[in-house]
Design a protein around this motif. Structure first.
Motif, PDB file in Angstrom:
ATOM      1  N   ARG A  26      -2.233   2.447   9.562  1.00 34.07           N
ATOM      2  CA  ARG A  26      -3.026   2.944   8.491  1.00 34.07           C
ATOM      3  C   ARG A  26      -2.836   2.012   7.244  1.00 34.07           C
ATOM      4  O   ARG A  26      -4.015   2.003   6.444  1.00 34.07           O
ATOM      5  N   ILE A  27      -2.027   1.368   6.943  1.00 32.10           N
ATOM      6  CA  ILE A  27      -1.642   0.340   5.741  1.00 32.10           C
ATOM      7  C   ILE A  27      -2.890  -0.544   5.928  1.00 32.10           C
ATOM      8  O   ILE A  27      -3.487  -1.315   5.103  1.00 32.10           O
ATOM      9  N   GLN A  29      -5.852  -0.366   7.663  1.00 30.69           N
ATOM     10  CA  GLN A  29      -7.003   0.086   7.401  1.00 30.69           C
ATOM     11  C   GLN A  29      -7.514   0.585   5.973  1.00 30.69           C
ATOM     12  O   GLN A  29      -8.691   0.943   5.462  1.00 30.69           O
ATOM     13  N   PHE A  30      -6.320   0.841   5.062  1.00 30.28           N
ATOM     14  CA  PHE A  30      -6.684   1.159   3.590  1.00 30.28           C
ATOM     15  C   PHE A  30      -7.250  -0.013   2.987  1.00 30.28           C
ATOM     16  O   PHE A  30      -7.385  -0.984   3.179  1.00 30.28           O
ATOM     17  N   ASN A  31      -8.293   0.473   2.284  1.00 27.57           N
ATOM     18  CA  ASN A  31      -8.872  -0.464   0.911  1.00 27.57           C
ATOM     19  C   ASN A  31      -7.943  -0.612   0.135  1.00 27.57           C
ATOM     20  O   ASN A  31      -6.775   0.055  -0.107  1.00 27.57           O
ATOM     21  N   GLU A  34      -6.960   2.714  -1.876  1.00 27.59           N
ATOM     22  CA  GLU A  34      -6.203   3.524  -1.053  1.00 27.59           C
ATOM     23  C   GLU A  34      -4.816   2.862  -0.781  1.00 27.59           C
ATOM     24  O   GLU A  34      -3.782   3.766  -1.036  1.00 27.59           O
ATOM     25  N   LEU A  35      -4.616   1.904  -0.754  1.00 32.22           N
ATOM     26  CA  LEU A  35      -3.400   1.070  -0.642  1.00 32.22           C
ATOM     27  C   LEU A  35      -2.328   1.488  -1.877  1.00 32.22           C
ATOM     28  O   LEU A  35      -1.252   1.775  -1.568  1.00 32.22           O
ATOM     29  N   PHE A  38      -1.421   4.949  -2.008  1.00 22.69           N
ATOM     30  CA  PHE A  38      -0.350   5.307  -1.095  1.00 22.69           C
ATOM     31  C   PHE A  38       1.332   4.777  -1.430  1.00 22.69           C
ATOM     32  O   PHE A  38       2.150   5.205  -1.234  1.00 22.69           O
TER      33      PHE A  38
END
Length: 453
Positions: A26-27, A29-31, A34-35, A38
């Motif tokens: 998940r981390i 693929q985060f932009n 988004e990161l 999160f």
């Protein structure tokens, strides 16, 4: 066939996705945004984590050493760093709230001659204008709501239609264009007739058809067409829609140094987190409390894994971009025409990763190059093999098509088949249908619609 129950022992192999592995994916693929979101959520939930305000990823225990133990090659962490004395942010990067179209129109309304109930109706009309500048309710609806005549509503609307930007509060495109021409003193009977009766033909560049219908020369129609094309079909689009402005934050920088391209991770785009020094005191307090001790250890491991995953994300993106730059040096040196075909598999093979990992690394991530800021996946595109055996990307072919069209004689524009021939001269063999697809993808009209008289 006899059915029976029994016990058997067998060996099987299967891949199990642990929660930690799922989080790492998940981390990756985060932009950037988004990161960041999160990490802030994790900071709220995990008391062991805190922001490292000094930008140092270390705490009372040596976190980096624990992370490095999980990697074979310690040198992979030694990446180029941006100069520490450079400011990461400047005042120019921050903007105040942008003025919306509604704000601008309401300001003009306060200085208009409308008073009392007319002012309320004017405000209602402005609030019923969409982001493109068009009125979304009818005169009849407004008249019914305020219990006034349609003639009265039309007079108030006429006032709003004098506001800037020109063409605002029109009910359709034709009215929008007529308002703009009238305000500029350019509206005459012929032009108004063409807008009202031949606007579609004008859009299709059927100038001969209009000339025959009206009885004037094609050159006159061309002049009117050119004038109309200078107008704004969506008067409101130059204003903010009231939403926050979103900025692209590059994940990596690509800079040319001594004839070599150097890839640098954008440290300012990464959240700096560390294990809080408060962790040590929590551990001491939990010595005699098994449940609390387990809770703290779980949170510590979670924090450690998050820091490790962010570091792994940075490392993976860095490796992918480094490999991409190696393949696309000609693009960086000479421009879009020299963009080569490139697949995820090629990069995956180069850096020893799975294609899906490379895909997650490039999606939504950006790199700043001497030729501008690009989404990393821009450099991955199919294409064809030229006569020299080199792969030519579809983006490169599009650039060539645009250059050919830009250099054509407007009175005799190149057909798609003509463009096929010119590309063939350059050693690129593609079909007319493919040329048409690329041309339409760039919003370039067909030759019949590009022709000028």
């Amino acid at each position: 066939m006899k059915l029976s129950y029994g016990l058997t022992i067998e060996q099987t192999q299967k891949l199990t996705m642990t929660p930690e592995l799922i989080q790492a994916i998940r981390i990756l693929q985060f932009n950037t945004q988004e990161l960041d979101s999160f990490v802030h959520e994790e900071l709220l939930e995990n008391p062991v984590l805190e922001i490292d305000s000094k930008g140092k990823e270390e705490s009372s225990i040596d976190i980096q050493e624990k992370i490095r133990e999980d990697y074979d090659d310690e040198e992979s962490y030694k990446q180029w760093e941006r100069s520490p004395d450079k400011e990461e942010y400047s005042y120019e990067q921050f903007v105040s709230k942008e003025e919306t179209l509604e704000d601008y129109l309401l300001l003009q309304l306060t200085f208009s001659n409308l008073k009392g109930n007319d002012l309320k109706i004017g405000r209602y009309i402005i609030e019923a204008i969409d982001e493109n500048g068009y009125l979304t309710v009818s005169v009849e609806q407004i008249s019914k709501i305020f219990k006034i005549s349609c003639e009265k509503t039309e007079k108030i609307l006429d006032v709003i239609q004098t506001f800037e930007p020109l063409g605002v509060a029109a009910r359709d495109l034709k009215e929008c264009l007529i308002i703009q021409l009238a305000a500029k003193g350019l509206l005459d009977e012929v032009t108004e007739y063409i807008i009202l009766n031949h606007l579609e033909d004008l859009g299709e560049n059927k100038l001969n058809k209009i000339a025959k219908a009206i009885g004037i020369s094609v050159s006159q129609i061309q002049m009117i067409s050119d004038m109309i094309r200078t107008l704004e079909p969506k008067p409101g689009r130059s204003f903010s829609a009231g939403e926050s402005v979103k900025y692209i934050v590059p994940d990596v920088f690509v800079e040319k140094m001594n004839d070599e391209y150097v890839v640098t991770s954008n440290e300012s785009s990464l959240p700096h987190i560390m294990v809080s020094p408060y962790y040590n005191s929590l551990v001491r307090e939990a010595k005699n409390d098994e449940e609390l001790s387990k809770y703290i250890n779980d949170k510590f491991n979670s924090a450690l894994w998050l820091i490790k995953s962010i570091e792994q994300r940075k490392r993976t993106i860095y490796n992918v971009v480094t490999a991409v730059v190696e393949h696309q040096k000609e693009f960086l040196d000479k421009g879009p025409k020299y963009l080569k075909t490139l697949t995820l598999k090629q990069i995956a093979d180069d850096i020893g990763m799975h294609e899906s990992t490379v895909s997650r690394s490039v999606n939504g991530k950006y790199m700043q190059t001497p030729r501008g800021v690009f989404e990393i996946k821009y450099f991955f595109s199919g294409g064809i093999t030229g006569n020299d055996g080199e792969g030519v990307s579809s983006n490169s072919i599009k650039t060539m098509i645009k250059e050919i069209i830009d250099g054509e004689n407007p009175a005799k524009p190149f057909s798609d088949q003509d463009i096929v021939g010119k590309l063939s001269d350059k050693g690129i063999e593609i079909s007319r249908r493919t040329v048409a697809k690329y041309r339409e993808g760039m919003n370039i009209l067909s030759s019949s619609k590009r022709r000028r008289y």
